[in-house]
Enzyme design. Structure first.
Site, PDB file in Angstrom:
ATOM      1  N   HIS A  52      -5.820  -0.611   5.370  1.00 54.45           N
ATOM      2  CA  HIS A  52      -5.677   0.173   6.614  1.00 54.45           C
ATOM      3  C   HIS A  52      -6.850   0.001   7.591  1.00 54.45           C
ATOM      4  O   HIS A  52      -7.568   0.952   7.912  1.00 54.45           O
ATOM      5  CB  HIS A  52      -5.442   1.642   6.310  1.00 54.45           C
ATOM      6  CG  HIS A  52      -6.255   2.216   5.180  1.00 54.45           C
ATOM      7  ND1 HIS A  52      -7.622   2.087   5.067  1.00 54.45           N
ATOM      8  CD2 HIS A  52      -5.866   2.941   4.106  1.00 54.45           C
ATOM      9  CE1 HIS A  52      -8.044   2.706   3.979  1.00 54.45           C
ATOM     10  NE2 HIS A  52      -6.988   3.221   3.384  1.00 54.45           N
ATOM     11  N   ASN A  98      -4.660   6.249  -7.543  1.00 53.37           N
ATOM     12  CA  ASN A  98      -5.240   7.598  -7.497  1.00 53.37           C
ATOM     13  C   ASN A  98      -4.182   8.640  -7.832  1.00 53.37           C
ATOM     14  O   ASN A  98      -3.722   9.410  -6.999  1.00 53.37           O
ATOM     15  CB  ASN A  98      -5.887   7.870  -6.129  1.00 53.37           C
ATOM     16  CG  ASN A  98      -4.963   7.640  -4.962  1.00 53.37           C
ATOM     17  OD1 ASN A  98      -4.064   6.795  -5.012  1.00 53.37           O
ATOM     18  ND2 ASN A  98      -5.166   8.384  -3.888  1.00 53.37           N
ATOM     19  N   ASP A 134       0.917   2.526   3.926  1.00 56.17           N
ATOM     20  CA  ASP A 134       0.058   3.554   3.331  1.00 56.17           C
ATOM     21  C   ASP A 134       0.849   4.850   3.176  1.00 56.17           C
ATOM     22  O   ASP A 134       0.399   5.941   3.549  1.00 56.17           O
ATOM     23  CB  ASP A 134      -1.212   3.783   4.150  1.00 56.17           C
ATOM     24  CG  ASP A 134      -2.241   4.646   3.412  1.00 56.17           C
ATOM     25  OD1 ASP A 134      -2.017   4.944   2.215  1.00 56.17           O
ATOM     26  OD2 ASP A 134      -3.252   5.028   4.026  1.00 56.17           O
ATOM     27  N   HIS A 172       0.851  -1.201   0.000  1.00 57.33           N
ATOM     28  CA  HIS A 172       0.000   0.000   0.000  1.00 57.33           C
ATOM     29  C   HIS A 172       0.878   1.239   0.000  1.00 57.33           C
ATOM     30  O   HIS A 172       1.222   1.778   1.046  1.00 57.33           O
ATOM     31  CB  HIS A 172      -0.923   0.012   1.210  1.00 57.33           C
ATOM     32  CG  HIS A 172      -2.030   1.004   1.103  1.00 57.33           C
ATOM     33  ND1 HIS A 172      -3.267   0.799   1.646  1.00 57.33           N
ATOM     34  CD2 HIS A 172      -2.092   2.233   0.513  1.00 57.33           C
ATOM     35  CE1 HIS A 172      -4.049   1.840   1.390  1.00 57.33           C
ATOM     36  NE2 HIS A 172      -3.341   2.731   0.709  1.00 57.33           N
ATOM     37  N   GLY A 230      -2.774  11.919   4.841  1.00 59.17           N
ATOM     38  CA  GLY A 230      -1.741  10.946   4.504  1.00 59.17           C
ATOM     39  C   GLY A 230      -0.391  11.365   5.040  1.00 59.17           C
ATOM     40  O   GLY A 230      -0.118  12.552   5.231  1.00 59.17           O
ATOM     41  N   HIS A 270       1.662   5.070  -2.194  1.00 62.73           N
ATOM     42  CA  HIS A 270       1.314   6.092  -3.179  1.00 62.73           C
ATOM     43  C   HIS A 270       2.610   6.767  -3.615  1.00 62.73           C
ATOM     44  O   HIS A 270       3.138   7.628  -2.901  1.00 62.73           O
ATOM     45  CB  HIS A 270       0.357   7.113  -2.576  1.00 62.73           C
ATOM     46  CG  HIS A 270      -0.927   6.523  -2.071  1.00 62.73           C
ATOM     47  ND1 HIS A 270      -2.069   6.448  -2.844  1.00 62.73           N
ATOM     48  CD2 HIS A 270      -1.251   5.962  -0.876  1.00 62.73           C
ATOM     49  CE1 HIS A 270      -3.044   5.876  -2.134  1.00 62.73           C
ATOM     50  NE2 HIS A 270      -2.569   5.578  -0.939  1.00 62.73           N
ATOM     51  N   LEU A 271       3.122   6.365  -4.768  1.00 59.73           N
ATOM     52  CA  LEU A 271       4.394   6.913  -5.236  1.00 59.73           C
ATOM     53  C   LEU A 271       4.244   8.267  -5.921  1.00 59.73           C
ATOM     54  O   LEU A 271       5.254   8.918  -6.216  1.00 59.73           O
ATOM     55  CB  LEU A 271       5.067   5.931  -6.209  1.00 59.73           C
ATOM     56  CG  LEU A 271       5.698   4.685  -5.573  1.00 59.73           C
ATOM     57  CD1 LEU A 271       6.276   3.781  -6.663  1.00 59.73           C
ATOM     58  CD2 LEU A 271       6.776   5.036  -4.560  1.00 59.73           C
TER      59      LEU A 271
END
Length: 454
Positions: free
Chosen positions: A243, A100, A316, A66, A335, A68-69
């Site tokens: 999560h 996303n 995350d 999980h 985040g 988000h790059l």
């Protein structure tokens, strides 16, 4: 293909090696990208290079499912190099990137574009999720041609081509995922409850932390999990709950597991180690979604973990500019960066006796590789990929976000003293991090694509 008696590329010696059969004072031989032998030093083959690990612990590299790059249109928050450098610094050798993005990853074209954008920059392995496309019949090409490893469904809002309020379309999407034999990762918050509660908060002029917590309450998580489980059961699909954050969520997942349904779930270090009181005292740097919960919820997560109901640790990792997080609460980005803190935080729980090392490895390396079907990763076994992290269990250090490789220089764990530090990271047999320094070149990492069935 290496055979006994030939020289290998690299021998790692003077290590405590974690294997599925226990921890041994041994070393291992690497040829190309594979582990070819695990044995005491005297029994290891000749090598072009021999490297001492100074008696430190050798673990399988973490598989973080999980992450988000960012990159592409969101490169100001994070890019493929800084995100994977953060992973390498944290002992994470494989990450799975969420969809996303800008543009949203939701078609065979956008999957391929994202992979192409990543290939020249990454320093660890990267696999990719896709959102569902507008035309569900195009989902097969995303997996079979594009090489995505799973789908991600945000139940809280529309991301991609499927409105999460449309149960008929969701059912069709889940059936397609089932036919492709890939899981659906689920952000479990009920969209109708979120909309109703947010509208009420806005009508009442509420814009404080308490209002945010009421909108994103545990009942919103529970309702979404129950709905996702029902849809998945009807479609015979595998789902993975992201999560998990509350006792209500634990109850819903546990009920599904007890019924034998193919449901897995993850927990983040921040939901295990922080509470709503930390959010109130720290502020924007601790704003995540789902939000931090009560001590009762945290205790429930720990009980579920220790009972074996939680499958995976995941970070995350969701970097933003801090000023984006410091906006009024209904506009603020949610985040935190987590790739560089996850392993040290978990090793600290091992030191405190709250986790066993075996549980850490199973939940941070072995099980996530299984959930996403990443064969040969997440374990130290002969024939497996040489994705490894060397850990100094005795080293204490203070978490200081200004030193992060990530572009996000903040953390709710700022100032925490942790024990257990990743000191070397190997990806596909190559040293990529040494003493906190990234020694790989951009592009040395590998884009992982789902293997076509033959």
């Amino acid at each position: 293909m290496w055979s006994e008696g030939l020289t290998v590329d690299l021998v790692l010696k003077d290590a405590k090696v974690f294997t599925p059969n226990g921890i041994f004072e041994a070393g291992l031989a690497i040829d190309g990208d594979r582990i070819v032998k695990v044995a005491r030093e005297a029994n290891l083959p000749p090598a072009s290079e021999r490297m001492s690990l100074d008696g430190n612990l050798l673990l399988p590299g973490l598989v973080d499912i999980h992450v988000h790059l960012r990159g592409q249109g969101l490169s100001y928050k994070e890019d493929f190099y800084t995100g994977t450098a953060a992973a390498a610094a944290g002992g994470v050798t494989t990450v799975a990137d969420m969809p996303n993005n800008m543009p949203v990853t939701m078609s065979v074209e956008t999957v391929k574009e994202r992979m192409k954008a990543a290939e020249g920059d990454v320093v660890v392995n990267v696999a990719f999720y896709s959102a569902f496309p507008e035309k569900i019949e195009e989902a097969a090409s995303i997996i079979l041609e594009g090489g995505a490893v799973a789908f991600k469904l945000f139940m809280s809002k529309k991301v991609g081509g499927v409105d999460p309020k449309d149960s008929q379309l969701l059912s069709k999407a889940f059936k397609e995922a089932a036919s492709l034999q890939v899981p659906v990762a689920v952000h479990a918050e009920d969209p109708n409850l979120l909309e109703e509660r947010r509208a009420e908060a806005l009508r009442s002029g509420k814009s404080d932390v308490e209002a945010y917590l009421e909108v994103h309450s545990p009942s919103v998580e529970e309702a979404a999990i129950e709905r996702a489980v029902k849809l998945a059961e009807e479609a015979e699909a595998r789902i993975h709950i992201c999560h998990l954050s509350s006792s209500r969520g634990v109850r819903a997942v546990s009920a599904a597991k007890r019924r034998g349904l193919p449901v897995s779930c993850e927990v983040t270090p921040h939901h295990l180690l922080l509470t709503v009181e930390d959010l109130k005292s720290i502020g924007a740097a601790a704003l995540v979604n789902p939000p931090l919960r009560s001590r009762r919820d945290v205790d429930s997560l720990w009980r579920a973990l220790q009972a074996g109901f939680i499958d995976v640790f995941a970070s995350d990792h969701a970097p933003h500019r801090l000023e984006e997080k410091s906006l009024p609460i209904w506009e603020a980005e949610t985040g935190i960066p987590g790739l560089e803190t996850m392993l040290p935080l978990l090793l600290t729980q091992v030191d405190r006796g709250l986790l066993t090392l075996g549980t850490l490895v199973r939940m941070a390396s072995e099980r996530p590789a299984e959930v996403l079907g990443l064969e040969g990763r997440g374990r130290i076994v002969e024939g497996g990929y040489a994705d490894l992290v060397v850990v100094d269990l005795s080293e204490r250090f203070r978490i200081e976000p200004s030193t992060f490789h990530s572009k996000a220089k903040y953390s709710p764990f700022r100032g925490w003293v942790v024990k257990g530090k990743p000191v070397k990271t190997f990806v596909n047999g190559r040293l990529v991090m040494d003493g906190g320094e990234i020694v790989a070149e951009p592009g040395d990492g590998r884009v992982l694509r789902r293997r076509r069935e033959t």
